[in-house]
Design an enzyme around this catalytic site. Structure first.
Site, PDB file in Angstrom:
ATOM      1  N   GLU A 123       0.830  -1.194   0.000  1.00 56.70           N
ATOM      2  CA  GLU A 123       0.000   0.000   0.000  1.00 56.70           C
ATOM      3  C   GLU A 123       0.870   1.251   0.000  1.00 56.70           C
ATOM      4  O   GLU A 123       1.823   1.360   0.768  1.00 56.70           O
ATOM      5  CB  GLU A 123      -0.901   0.033   1.243  1.00 56.70           C
ATOM      6  CG  GLU A 123      -1.949  -1.057   1.273  1.00 56.70           C
ATOM      7  CD  GLU A 123      -2.840  -0.976   2.505  1.00 56.70           C
ATOM      8  OE1 GLU A 123      -3.647  -1.901   2.701  1.00 56.70           O
ATOM      9  OE2 GLU A 123      -2.729   0.012   3.278  1.00 56.70           O
ATOM     10  N   GLU A 190      -8.690   1.745  -4.288  1.00 55.20           N
ATOM     11  CA  GLU A 190      -9.770   1.478  -3.339  1.00 55.20           C
ATOM     12  C   GLU A 190     -10.507   2.741  -2.943  1.00 55.20           C
ATOM     13  O   GLU A 190      -9.895   3.734  -2.535  1.00 55.20           O
ATOM     14  CB  GLU A 190      -9.225   0.782  -2.084  1.00 55.20           C
ATOM     15  CG  GLU A 190     -10.307   0.459  -1.064  1.00 55.20           C
ATOM     16  CD  GLU A 190      -9.847  -0.460   0.053  1.00 55.20           C
ATOM     17  OE1 GLU A 190     -10.665  -0.760   0.941  1.00 55.20           O
ATOM     18  OE2 GLU A 190      -8.677  -0.887   0.040  1.00 55.20           O
TER      19      GLU A 190
END
Length: 272
Positions: A123, A190
């Site tokens: 991430e 996301e």
């Protein structure tokens, strides 16, 4: 090659790239154990993500932060043993790559050696670029993850939609280009605006997989336990439940309890 043969062909990072080029959407789901991974793989899903969401759905933690590298390796190896076709990507858990590219490489090597997975996922953008580049230098495929990054929940303090403001949207686009230039084979976006996700998908050549990022991207991913209706407590707008396994399993267990208590199980045919 027939459609049936194509669906049996092992999915690689190169196959995903080809899918984007011919505008074939990529179907991605999470899995964390052998039994469900075997079902998901045999159903024909393209990518299986061994997500750090195992921290939530398998272990009951409120966030993804508590899950350890050893635990991710356990889940990853369990999944890989079940899979014949899908590309298997394992999340690198919180604390194994941020701020220390040497530790990032060591962690990624452990995942690849001990799970036999196909790739890892991290991430972040510019702030983790050194770790991404170091992992890639060892020949390990890397998938990026931008937008809402659950490992940074304490930084943001909320799971709300990300990159709605111009400055954050600009950074997200820049980060996507940086990850592509570094050599990532794909990126998960996301919970960001659909138009922004579509812009990123058009601007980069690598596949963009969305979760709560609209339909203008190259593929979609959902958490298996959410889309099957096992987890009833999580209902964001982007989640479509394809089944209600919570009700089905509860009903089956209830029937079993009734049969045991009512002396209906086992019957004469079910004993020796």
């Amino acid at each position: 090659m027939s459609v049936a043969q194509e669906r049996r062909k092992k999915v690689t990072t190169h196959v995903l790239s080809e899918m984007k080029m011919r505008d074939e959407k990529i179907a991605m789901l999470t899995a964390y154990d052998y039994s469900l991974a075997k079902i998901v793989d045999s159903a024909g899903v393209d990518v299986i993500l061994v997500g750090d969401s195992a921290s939530n759905v398998m272990a009951g933690w409120e966030t993804t932060l508590p899950i350890t590298l050893d635990q991710m390796i356990y889940h990853g190896a369990s999944v890989v043993r079940a899979v014949h076709r899908s590309l298997v990507v394992v999340d690198m858990p919180f604390g194994t790559y941020q701020g220390n590219s040497k530790e990032a490489l060591t962690s990624a090597i452990r995942i690849m050696k001990e799970t036999a997975a196909d790739a890892v996922k991290l991430e972040g953008g510019r702030e983790i670029l050194e770790s991404v580049e170091r992992i890639l230098s060892a020949g390990i495929p890397v998938m990026g993850h931008l937008g809402l990054t659950p490992q940074s929940i304490h930084k943001f303090g909320t799971y709300t939609v990300r990159a709605k403001q111009d400055e954050e949207a600009k950074k997200l686009i820049e980060d996507a280009h940086l990850l592509e230039e570094a050599g990532c084979f794909g990126i998960v976006l996301e919970k960001i605006p659909a138009t922004l996700a579509g812009q990123v998908a058009k601007e980069v050549k690598i596949p963009i997989i969305g979760i709560g990022a609209g339909n203008q991207v190259d593929g979609q991913v959902l958490v298996l336990h959410d889309m099957l209706g096992i987890n009833q407590e999580f209902s964001p707008r982007f989640l479509r439940r394809y089944h209600n396994l919570f009700a089905e399993i509860s009903g089956a267990v209830g029937n079993y309890i009734d049969d045991v208590k009512g002396l209906e199980f086992p019957n004469e045919r079910e004993q020796y």
